[in-house]
Design a protein around this motif. Sequence first.
Motif, PDB file in Angstrom:
ATOM      1  N   TYR B  89      44.935  41.949  32.332  1.00  0.00           N
ATOM      2  CA  TYR B  89      45.016  41.107  33.535  1.00  0.00           C
ATOM      3  C   TYR B  89      43.597  40.643  33.890  1.00  0.00           C
ATOM      4  O   TYR B  89      42.729  41.463  34.198  1.00  0.00           O
ATOM      5  CB  TYR B  89      45.642  41.884  34.682  1.00  0.00           C
ATOM      6  CG  TYR B  89      47.013  42.409  34.315  1.00  0.00           C
ATOM      7  CD1 TYR B  89      48.112  41.560  34.287  1.00  0.00           C
ATOM      8  CD2 TYR B  89      47.202  43.734  33.940  1.00  0.00           C
ATOM      9  CE1 TYR B  89      49.366  42.011  33.904  1.00  0.00           C
ATOM     10  CE2 TYR B  89      48.452  44.199  33.546  1.00  0.00           C
ATOM     11  CZ  TYR B  89      49.524  43.340  33.531  1.00  0.00           C
ATOM     12  OH  TYR B  89      50.748  43.779  33.139  1.00  0.00           O
ATOM     13  N   GLY B  90      43.400  39.320  33.842  1.00  0.00           N
ATOM     14  CA  GLY B  90      42.067  38.746  33.976  1.00  0.00           C
ATOM     15  C   GLY B  90      41.347  39.097  35.265  1.00  0.00           C
ATOM     16  O   GLY B  90      40.124  39.233  35.287  1.00  0.00           O
ATOM     17  N   SER B  91      42.101  39.271  36.348  1.00  0.00           N
ATOM     18  CA  SER B  91      41.454  39.521  37.645  1.00  0.00           C
ATOM     19  C   SER B  91      41.007  40.979  37.806  1.00  0.00           C
ATOM     20  O   SER B  91      40.269  41.307  38.723  1.00  0.00           O
ATOM     21  CB  SER B  91      42.409  39.155  38.779  1.00  0.00           C
ATOM     22  OG  SER B  91      43.575  39.925  38.680  1.00  0.00           O
ATOM     23  N   SER B  93      38.967  44.485  36.942  1.00  0.00           N
ATOM     24  CA  SER B  93      37.711  44.881  36.314  1.00  0.00           C
ATOM     25  C   SER B  93      38.069  45.784  35.135  1.00  0.00           C
ATOM     26  O   SER B  93      39.200  46.280  35.034  1.00  0.00           O
ATOM     27  CB  SER B  93      36.834  45.637  37.314  1.00  0.00           C
ATOM     28  OG  SER B  93      37.434  46.866  37.630  1.00  0.00           O
ATOM     29  N   VAL B  94      37.088  45.999  34.260  1.00  0.00           N
ATOM     30  CA  VAL B  94      37.323  46.848  33.085  1.00  0.00           C
ATOM     31  C   VAL B  94      37.769  48.248  33.521  1.00  0.00           C
ATOM     32  O   VAL B  94      38.753  48.792  33.008  1.00  0.00           O
ATOM     33  CB  VAL B  94      36.042  46.929  32.224  1.00  0.00           C
ATOM     34  CG1 VAL B  94      36.162  47.993  31.155  1.00  0.00           C
ATOM     35  CG2 VAL B  94      35.753  45.572  31.591  1.00  0.00           C
ATOM     36  N   GLU B  95      37.063  48.810  34.516  1.00  0.00           N
ATOM     37  CA  GLU B  95      37.423  50.180  34.913  1.00  0.00           C
ATOM     38  C   GLU B  95      38.816  50.238  35.539  1.00  0.00           C
ATOM     39  O   GLU B  95      39.547  51.214  35.367  1.00  0.00           O
ATOM     40  CB  GLU B  95      36.357  50.795  35.836  1.00  0.00           C
ATOM     41  CG  GLU B  95      36.170  50.123  37.161  1.00  0.00           C
ATOM     42  CD  GLU B  95      35.046  50.792  37.986  1.00  0.00           C
ATOM     43  OE1 GLU B  95      34.605  50.157  38.944  1.00  0.00           O
ATOM     44  OE2 GLU B  95      34.629  51.926  37.647  1.00  0.00           O
ATOM     45  N   ASP B  96      39.202  49.161  36.253  1.00  0.00           N
ATOM     46  CA  ASP B  96      40.554  49.120  36.832  1.00  0.00           C
ATOM     47  C   ASP B  96      41.611  49.082  35.726  1.00  0.00           C
ATOM     48  O   ASP B  96      42.652  49.744  35.834  1.00  0.00           O
ATOM     49  CB  ASP B  96      40.720  47.899  37.737  1.00  0.00           C
ATOM     50  CG  ASP B  96      40.018  48.080  39.077  1.00  0.00           C
ATOM     51  OD1 ASP B  96      39.644  49.227  39.392  1.00  0.00           O
ATOM     52  OD2 ASP B  96      39.829  47.077  39.799  1.00  0.00           O
ATOM     53  N   ALA B  97      41.345  48.280  34.685  1.00  0.00           N
ATOM     54  CA  ALA B  97      42.315  48.162  33.588  1.00  0.00           C
ATOM     55  C   ALA B  97      42.469  49.502  32.864  1.00  0.00           C
ATOM     56  O   ALA B  97      43.592  49.922  32.546  1.00  0.00           O
ATOM     57  CB  ALA B  97      41.862  47.082  32.603  1.00  0.00           C
ATOM     58  N   ILE B 128      37.603  41.486  33.508  1.00  0.00           N
ATOM     59  CA  ILE B 128      38.211  41.254  32.193  1.00  0.00           C
ATOM     60  C   ILE B 128      38.065  39.781  31.791  1.00  0.00           C
ATOM     61  O   ILE B 128      37.799  39.466  30.630  1.00  0.00           O
ATOM     62  CB  ILE B 128      39.713  41.642  32.236  1.00  0.00           C
ATOM     63  CG1 ILE B 128      39.876  43.148  32.439  1.00  0.00           C
ATOM     64  CG2 ILE B 128      40.445  41.141  31.006  1.00  0.00           C
ATOM     65  CD1 ILE B 128      39.596  44.012  31.252  1.00  0.00           C
ATOM     66  N   ARG B 129      38.247  38.881  32.764  1.00  0.00           N
ATOM     67  CA  ARG B 129      38.220  37.457  32.429  1.00  0.00           C
ATOM     68  C   ARG B 129      36.850  36.994  31.891  1.00  0.00           C
ATOM     69  O   ARG B 129      36.759  35.971  31.248  1.00  0.00           O
ATOM     70  CB  ARG B 129      38.627  36.593  33.624  1.00  0.00           C
ATOM     71  CG  ARG B 129      37.643  36.541  34.769  1.00  0.00           C
ATOM     72  CD  ARG B 129      37.963  35.366  35.690  1.00  0.00           C
ATOM     73  NE  ARG B 129      39.164  35.617  36.474  1.00  0.00           N
ATOM     74  CZ  ARG B 129      39.175  36.154  37.686  1.00  0.00           C
ATOM     75  NH1 ARG B 129      38.039  36.498  38.265  1.00  0.00           N
ATOM     76  NH2 ARG B 129      40.290  36.345  38.342  1.00  0.00           N
ATOM     77  N   ASN B 130      35.815  37.793  32.149  1.00  0.00           N
ATOM     78  CA  ASN B 130      34.480  37.417  31.674  1.00  0.00           C
ATOM     79  C   ASN B 130      34.116  38.046  30.330  1.00  0.00           C
ATOM     80  O   ASN B 130      32.985  37.904  29.871  1.00  0.00           O
ATOM     81  CB  ASN B 130      33.423  37.827  32.715  1.00  0.00           C
ATOM     82  CG  ASN B 130      33.621  37.097  34.032  1.00  0.00           C
ATOM     83  OD1 ASN B 130      34.088  35.949  34.025  1.00  0.00           O
ATOM     84  ND2 ASN B 130      33.302  37.724  35.143  1.00  0.00           N
ATOM     85  N   LEU B 131      35.063  38.746  29.723  1.00  0.00           N
ATOM     86  CA  LEU B 131      34.756  39.440  28.463  1.00  0.00           C
ATOM     87  C   LEU B 131      35.046  38.571  27.245  1.00  0.00           C
ATOM     88  O   LEU B 131      35.999  37.782  27.239  1.00  0.00           O
ATOM     89  CB  LEU B 131      35.592  40.726  28.350  1.00  0.00           C
ATOM     90  CG  LEU B 131      35.396  41.809  29.403  1.00  0.00           C
ATOM     91  CD1 LEU B 131      36.289  42.997  29.070  1.00  0.00           C
ATOM     92  CD2 LEU B 131      33.944  42.245  29.492  1.00  0.00           C
TER      93      LEU B 131
END
Lengths: 263, 227
Positions: B89-91, B93-97, B128-131
């Motif tokens: 999910y793009g919105s 953060s990595v740690e949230d995912a 995530i969307r910035n990765l």
Amino acid sequence: MKAIIFKEMKLNLGSFLIWSLSVGTMGLLCILLYQSMQGEMQQMADAFSDMGAFSDAFGMSTLSIATLTGYFATEVGTVHGLGSAMFAAILAVGIISKEEESHTGEFLMALPVSRIKVIAAKGICVVAALIGFTVVCGAMYALGFAALNEEMPVGDFMKFMGMMLLMNFEIGGICFLVSAFSRKNRTGLGLALVLLCYFYDLIGRVVPDLKDALVLGPYSYVNASEIFSGAETKTAAVIVAVAVGVISYGAAFAVYNRRDLAS
Amino acid sequence: MEHVIEINHLTKNYGKHKGVEDVSLIVDKGDIFGFLGPNGAGKSTTIRSMLGFLRFSEGNIKILGMDSVKDHEEILKNVGYMPSEAWFYGSMSVEDAIRYAADVRGLDCSEEAAKLCEALKVDTKKKIRNLSLGNRKKVSIVCAMQHKPKVFIFDEPTGGLDPLMQKTFFDLIEGYVSEGTTCLLSTHVLTEVNKYCRHAAIMREGKLIMLDSPKIGDEEFLDFYRD
């Protein structure tokens, strides 16, 4: 399942706030404008009540737009009826299909949770958002009545908001089913469904031969003028709404549980 | 030897087109099994059938002795899957995912996740969307490994990873495998199979061919890709 519900709520929070506050604010502003327009209302009420079938269609033959209740039913009834249904459609039509459209389905479905639980979590999120939307808008409309120091017909108001919630549940259910079938977000289809249902109700009220078929449409039991003038709600319309809603949500479970998921 | 993955006569049709046909495969405990084949040969169809994304037409699949249809949820508790595209999910953060994947599992995997993030140099604060694809793949590796599953299923995992991260990734796999985990590795990279896999099979036009040894030459390998 709890984690999926919270995640869905968080992902949809922005849309929920925008839609509920926008529709609620529009309704509130309509109510607050009443006093400044009160002088011209009597003339408008006389003109509107003398337009034959169109007066019936908009309920202005039974309720005077010159009173705050009549004004609320005519103006806010339309704003909330369309705004809330659009929110229900947009939310529900994308909530399942977005997983495949944005390729997140594999991430979600590789976690140890059945498809039934995923759909249940998403369904709970839709219903909770619709209830929240109704509460936010209802509170803002009540605030409008209080600001004008006008007495609110509480019973009719609660019935109006409750029927609107049922209508949102019904339209949300149909869109939820569309979402279970679809691999793309069908927002356009959801909005078209809302407008089609609204148009169907409008035409049904103008054309006498179509009156009996009105109960099939979700706007038949949310006519604010009928509710605030004390007209009895057609039981058949409510039964159809509940049946369509329940069958749609149930069918969404069955469809999604059986079909292949795109990568 | 304990069979961890057991596929019997799997057939999956897409309308009139056959996705995979009569595929049978056994992967034993502790194996790193190379799963090769050209694009569209049926590797992903086989993997997606194993994970319950696809409803197959014939055959049956057992993972850890459990039926892939009836015990789907229980199987996924013990599987770490990394899809080829690695979307989140793009919105988030990595740690949230990463935390979300653990939360749905009902586990606290923070310690293992931190260890993996450090090894793979994952910036957990980024959205995530910035990765890039490579960084999304690293997040996907963390999500697949953090709960220390009994089975890894990786679908073209190293595409987008730089050589150092590829090495780190295989070091991590070998570490878990030494503790009893089994790994099914779908890949196009022959050197990965030669170097790390103990057994291998090639899929071609929906059918599976077992290889005698994963150590095959370039020409023999490329022959499977030629018409």
